[in-house]
Motif scaffolding. Sequence first.
Motif, PDB file in Angstrom:
ATOM      1  N   LEU A   1      -2.664 -18.937  14.034  1.00 30.30           N
ATOM      2  CA  LEU A   1      -2.776 -17.846  14.975  1.00 30.30           C
ATOM      3  C   LEU A   1      -4.440 -17.392  14.663  1.00 30.30           C
ATOM      4  O   LEU A   1      -5.087 -16.990  15.710  1.00 30.30           O
ATOM      5  CB  LEU A   1      -1.904 -16.532  14.796  1.00 30.30           C
ATOM      6  N   HIS A   2      -4.696 -17.326  13.232  1.00 32.01           N
ATOM      7  CA  HIS A   2      -5.933 -16.717  12.908  1.00 32.01           C
ATOM      8  C   HIS A   2      -6.977 -17.738  13.683  1.00 32.01           C
ATOM      9  O   HIS A   2      -8.101 -17.338  13.992  1.00 32.01           O
ATOM     10  CB  HIS A   2      -5.985 -16.818  11.382  1.00 32.01           C
ATOM     11  N   THR A   3      -6.735 -18.908  13.457  1.00 30.64           N
ATOM     12  CA  THR A   3      -7.596 -20.092  13.880  1.00 30.64           C
ATOM     13  C   THR A   3      -7.801 -19.768  15.494  1.00 30.64           C
ATOM     14  O   THR A   3      -8.836 -19.893  15.982  1.00 30.64           O
ATOM     15  CB  THR A   3      -7.124 -21.503  13.599  1.00 30.64           C
ATOM     16  N   VAL A   4      -6.610 -19.711  16.151  1.00 25.35           N
ATOM     17  CA  VAL A   4      -6.822 -19.433  17.717  1.00 25.35           C
ATOM     18  C   VAL A   4      -7.619 -18.357  17.927  1.00 25.35           C
ATOM     19  O   VAL A   4      -8.509 -18.322  18.994  1.00 25.35           O
ATOM     20  CB  VAL A   4      -5.376 -19.630  18.209  1.00 25.35           C
ATOM     21  N   PHE A   5      -7.388 -17.271  17.533  1.00 26.74           N
ATOM     22  CA  PHE A   5      -7.832 -15.864  17.637  1.00 26.74           C
ATOM     23  C   PHE A   5      -9.438 -16.006  17.404  1.00 26.74           C
ATOM     24  O   PHE A   5     -10.174 -15.314  17.870  1.00 26.74           O
ATOM     25  CB  PHE A   5      -7.202 -14.775  17.257  1.00 26.74           C
ATOM     26  N   ASP A   6      -9.849 -16.412  16.167  1.00 25.19           N
ATOM     27  CA  ASP A   6     -11.066 -16.708  15.703  1.00 25.19           C
ATOM     28  C   ASP A   6     -11.925 -17.525  16.664  1.00 25.19           C
ATOM     29  O   ASP A   6     -13.189 -17.111  17.068  1.00 25.19           O
ATOM     30  CB  ASP A   6     -10.961 -17.576  14.435  1.00 25.19           C
ATOM     31  N   PHE A   7     -11.239 -18.586  17.240  1.00 25.48           N
ATOM     32  CA  PHE A   7     -12.091 -19.317  18.272  1.00 25.48           C
ATOM     33  C   PHE A   7     -12.222 -18.789  19.537  1.00 25.48           C
ATOM     34  O   PHE A   7     -13.320 -18.934  20.036  1.00 25.48           O
ATOM     35  CB  PHE A   7     -11.110 -20.570  18.449  1.00 25.48           C
ATOM     36  N   LEU A   8     -11.292 -17.909  20.144  1.00 28.39           N
ATOM     37  CA  LEU A   8     -11.171 -17.096  21.017  1.00 28.39           C
ATOM     38  C   LEU A   8     -12.266 -15.954  21.002  1.00 28.39           C
ATOM     39  O   LEU A   8     -13.075 -15.972  21.831  1.00 28.39           O
ATOM     40  CB  LEU A   8     -10.061 -16.398  21.784  1.00 28.39           C
ATOM     41  N   ALA A   9     -12.302 -15.233  19.932  1.00 30.65           N
ATOM     42  CA  ALA A   9     -13.422 -14.194  19.639  1.00 30.65           C
ATOM     43  C   ALA A   9     -14.803 -14.672  19.656  1.00 30.65           C
ATOM     44  O   ALA A   9     -15.742 -14.322  19.925  1.00 30.65           O
ATOM     45  CB  ALA A   9     -12.908 -13.583  18.312  1.00 30.65           C
ATOM     46  N   PHE A  10     -15.173 -16.167  19.034  1.00 32.27           N
ATOM     47  CA  PHE A  10     -16.359 -16.819  18.855  1.00 32.27           C
ATOM     48  C   PHE A  10     -16.579 -16.931  20.390  1.00 32.27           C
ATOM     49  O   PHE A  10     -17.863 -16.863  20.486  1.00 32.27           O
ATOM     50  CB  PHE A  10     -16.210 -18.027  18.137  1.00 32.27           C
ATOM     51  N   LYS A  11     -15.933 -17.627  20.967  1.00 30.82           N
ATOM     52  CA  LYS A  11     -16.336 -17.927  22.326  1.00 30.82           C
ATOM     53  C   LYS A  11     -16.721 -16.762  23.270  1.00 30.82           C
ATOM     54  O   LYS A  11     -17.583 -16.673  24.138  1.00 30.82           O
ATOM     55  CB  LYS A  11     -15.087 -18.597  22.992  1.00 30.82           C
ATOM     56  N   ASN A  12     -15.886 -15.650  23.346  1.00 34.69           N
ATOM     57  CA  ASN A  12     -16.231 -14.413  24.028  1.00 34.69           C
ATOM     58  C   ASN A  12     -17.445 -13.807  23.668  1.00 34.69           C
ATOM     59  O   ASN A  12     -18.220 -13.424  24.543  1.00 34.69           O
ATOM     60  CB  ASN A  12     -14.827 -13.730  23.717  1.00 34.69           C
ATOM     61  N   ASP A  13     -17.718 -13.745  22.403  1.00 35.15           N
ATOM     62  CA  ASP A  13     -18.939 -13.294  21.680  1.00 35.15           C
ATOM     63  C   ASP A  13     -20.088 -13.923  22.238  1.00 35.15           C
ATOM     64  O   ASP A  13     -21.277 -13.420  22.698  1.00 35.15           O
ATOM     65  CB  ASP A  13     -18.992 -13.372  20.254  1.00 35.15           C
ATOM     66  N   ILE A  14     -20.057 -15.354  22.080  1.00 36.12           N
ATOM     67  CA  ILE A  14     -21.084 -16.264  22.662  1.00 36.12           C
ATOM     68  C   ILE A  14     -21.481 -15.878  24.240  1.00 36.12           C
ATOM     69  O   ILE A  14     -22.688 -15.789  24.680  1.00 36.12           O
ATOM     70  CB  ILE A  14     -21.147 -17.577  22.445  1.00 36.12           C
ATOM     71  N   GLY A  15     -20.227 -15.938  24.803  1.00 42.17           N
ATOM     72  CA  GLY A  15     -20.457 -15.639  26.374  1.00 42.17           C
ATOM     73  C   GLY A  15     -21.180 -14.306  26.501  1.00 42.17           C
ATOM     74  O   GLY A  15     -21.695 -14.237  27.551  1.00 42.17           O
ATOM     75  N   PHE A  16     -20.664 -13.387  25.987  1.00 42.25           N
ATOM     76  CA  PHE A  16     -21.289 -12.050  26.421  1.00 42.25           C
ATOM     77  C   PHE A  16     -22.659 -11.991  26.021  1.00 42.25           C
ATOM     78  O   PHE A  16     -23.377 -11.463  26.960  1.00 42.25           O
ATOM     79  CB  PHE A  16     -20.506 -10.909  25.227  1.00 42.25           C
ATOM     80  N   TRP A  17     -22.995 -12.488  24.736  1.00 39.89           N
ATOM     81  CA  TRP A  17     -24.469 -12.294  24.592  1.00 39.89           C
ATOM     82  C   TRP A  17     -25.451 -13.313  25.466  1.00 39.89           C
ATOM     83  O   TRP A  17     -26.735 -13.061  25.510  1.00 39.89           O
ATOM     84  CB  TRP A  17     -24.798 -12.644  22.985  1.00 39.89           C
ATOM     85  N   LYS A  18     -24.906 -14.244  25.762  1.00 36.09           N
ATOM     86  CA  LYS A  18     -25.629 -15.054  26.522  1.00 36.09           C
ATOM     87  C   LYS A  18     -25.958 -14.530  28.003  1.00 36.09           C
ATOM     88  O   LYS A  18     -27.012 -14.936  28.564  1.00 36.09           O
ATOM     89  CB  LYS A  18     -24.669 -16.460  26.939  1.00 36.09           C
ATOM     90  N   ASP A  19     -25.150 -13.835  28.568  1.00 36.80           N
ATOM     91  CA  ASP A  19     -25.349 -13.348  29.880  1.00 36.80           C
ATOM     92  C   ASP A  19     -25.550 -11.612  29.849  1.00 36.80           C
ATOM     93  O   ASP A  19     -25.850 -11.102  30.733  1.00 36.80           O
ATOM     94  CB  ASP A  19     -23.933 -13.374  30.761  1.00 36.80           C
ATOM     95  N   ASN A  20     -25.781 -11.007  28.554  1.00 29.42           N
ATOM     96  CA  ASN A  20     -26.109  -9.999  28.624  1.00 29.42           C
ATOM     97  C   ASN A  20     -27.749  -9.485  28.724  1.00 29.42           C
ATOM     98  O   ASN A  20     -28.604 -10.335  28.482  1.00 29.42           O
ATOM     99  CB  ASN A  20     -26.092  -9.398  26.962  1.00 29.42           C
ATOM    100  N   LYS A  21     -27.615  -8.509  29.770  1.00 30.17           N
ATOM    101  CA  LYS A  21     -29.177  -8.213  29.961  1.00 30.17           C
ATOM    102  C   LYS A  21     -30.039  -6.812  29.480  1.00 30.17           C
ATOM    103  O   LYS A  21     -30.649  -6.244  30.085  1.00 30.17           O
ATOM    104  CB  LYS A  21     -29.317  -8.215  31.715  1.00 30.17           C
ATOM    105  N   SER A  22     -28.981  -6.311  28.819  1.00 28.74           N
ATOM    106  CA  SER A  22     -29.301  -4.571  28.641  1.00 28.74           C
ATOM    107  C   SER A  22     -28.772  -4.435  27.089  1.00 28.74           C
ATOM    108  O   SER A  22     -27.748  -5.057  26.737  1.00 28.74           O
ATOM    109  CB  SER A  22     -28.488  -3.713  29.531  1.00 28.74           C
ATOM    110  N   MET A  23     -29.405  -3.747  26.522  1.00 29.21           N
ATOM    111  CA  MET A  23     -29.190  -2.905  25.240  1.00 29.21           C
ATOM    112  C   MET A  23     -28.535  -1.576  24.932  1.00 29.21           C
ATOM    113  O   MET A  23     -28.592  -1.245  24.019  1.00 29.21           O
ATOM    114  CB  MET A  23     -30.291  -3.318  24.322  1.00 29.21           C
ATOM    115  N   GLU A  24     -28.288  -1.171  26.048  1.00 31.16           N
ATOM    116  CA  GLU A  24     -27.557   0.127  26.118  1.00 31.16           C
ATOM    117  C   GLU A  24     -26.242   0.232  25.140  1.00 31.16           C
ATOM    118  O   GLU A  24     -25.270  -0.572  25.522  1.00 31.16           O
ATOM    119  CB  GLU A  24     -27.151   0.509  27.546  1.00 31.16           C
ATOM    120  N   GLY A  25     -26.116   1.080  24.501  1.00 32.85           N
ATOM    121  CA  GLY A  25     -25.167   1.225  23.706  1.00 32.85           C
ATOM    122  C   GLY A  25     -24.828   0.532  22.314  1.00 32.85           C
ATOM    123  O   GLY A  25     -23.939   0.324  21.391  1.00 32.85           O
ATOM    124  N   LEU A  26     -26.177  -0.227  22.323  1.00 36.66           N
ATOM    125  CA  LEU A  26     -25.982  -1.468  21.028  1.00 36.66           C
ATOM    126  C   LEU A  26     -27.068  -1.180  20.107  1.00 36.66           C
ATOM    127  O   LEU A  26     -28.173  -0.375  20.591  1.00 36.66           O
ATOM    128  CB  LEU A  26     -26.382  -2.999  21.796  1.00 36.66           C
TER     129      LEU A  26
END
Length: 388
Positions: A312-337
């Motif tokens: 389960l840890h491996t699956v969740f780690d992979f999903l978190a890594f995937k979503n993190d990369i996708g978020f920062w790839k398409d992010n256009k604003s630094m608001e709240g960061l």
Amino acid sequence: MPEQNAAGNQGQGQQQNGLQKLLGTVLRFGVMWWVMSAFKGKQQYQPGEAPAGTAATIYRKGDLLDIHVYLSESSFMRDPAAAQFVWSQHGVGLATAKERTFTHIYKPSKAVQNNGTLYAHVLFTRSGIDPHTPEDEMPPYSVFSKSHSLTKHMPRRQNKTGVNLLSEGGNFTTQKGVDTIQEWINYYKPNLTIALVDHFQAYAQNAIPPQVSPHLMLNEEGQQYPLIYFDEFWLLRDKLIPINDTLDEVPLHITVKTQQFWWMQIQQQMEQSFKMQISTGLAEEGEADEIKRIFLEGNPYLLGLTMAVSMLHTVFDFLAFKNDIGFWKDNKSMEGLSARSIVINAFCQLVIFLYLLDNETSMVVLLSAGELYCHCTKRKSVMLQLRH
């Protein structure tokens, strides 16, 4: 501190990687079992009834055997009287007998103390037959033997390399050795496990499975003797005894047991998997022993729970890594960061990665530290946002 986080990540990564390797091995064994079924022998034949070109079994399950164990410095035993007799057992049911054990105290000769090789010769006879009877006076195919080396030349075990992160006074000290030359010495194996494999299938003589052929003994007519397997799967490296001229006596623990054919195949497949991982750089020498130690010393229920949580840890780690990369790839604003926090985290991940790399960590652990790529992607995105 980054170093402390690195040490923790390294320990947790090694345990998780061990379980992941085990799961991969089990899956590969399932595929191998399916392939092996295509080569599986069709049936058992009575003596003299096998078709031409078939390697039928000479012995049947439950046949009584006498087992005699000898020690010699020669790889082939021509005369049992010339070898050192150690132990014998009578009336052992072939692939039906319960486990029998015996401990012998062996005193190494000068030749063995000086890098000589020691062999165990196991002589099997049908029950009631004297092994010293001349061969021409014995019933046909009533005697067979198998030999096994009790010594192994390998590099001397090195002291563990480590870094003391909690030394007194706050000073970091290392225990890395300065010698880089590998010294090969002779090691003694204190265990001799003779497994009588429960396998009596007939094979075509030209289609014996490669997993079976190294352990199968055929007579001059192409008929097979019982499958005997020297089980060293649970003999860990730290149990081997270095041999030198000061070694006066060592124990030899002899075990005779019945072993299922499928379990023998699992052991062989796991050993091949360990060797392949070492050859490809995904594992280091000795990591296989740590995985085996988990089974020897761990609670089986806790082990099963740990394997489930690890998956389960491996699956969740992979999903978190995937979503993190996708978020920062398409992010256009630094608001709240926080740009400062992102840069500091990226620096800490770089320190952890370099620490693992410096300690010659397994490639699998280094790949699991892939968060560095994610943090680099964040840093790149932050820099682009700050420029604008």
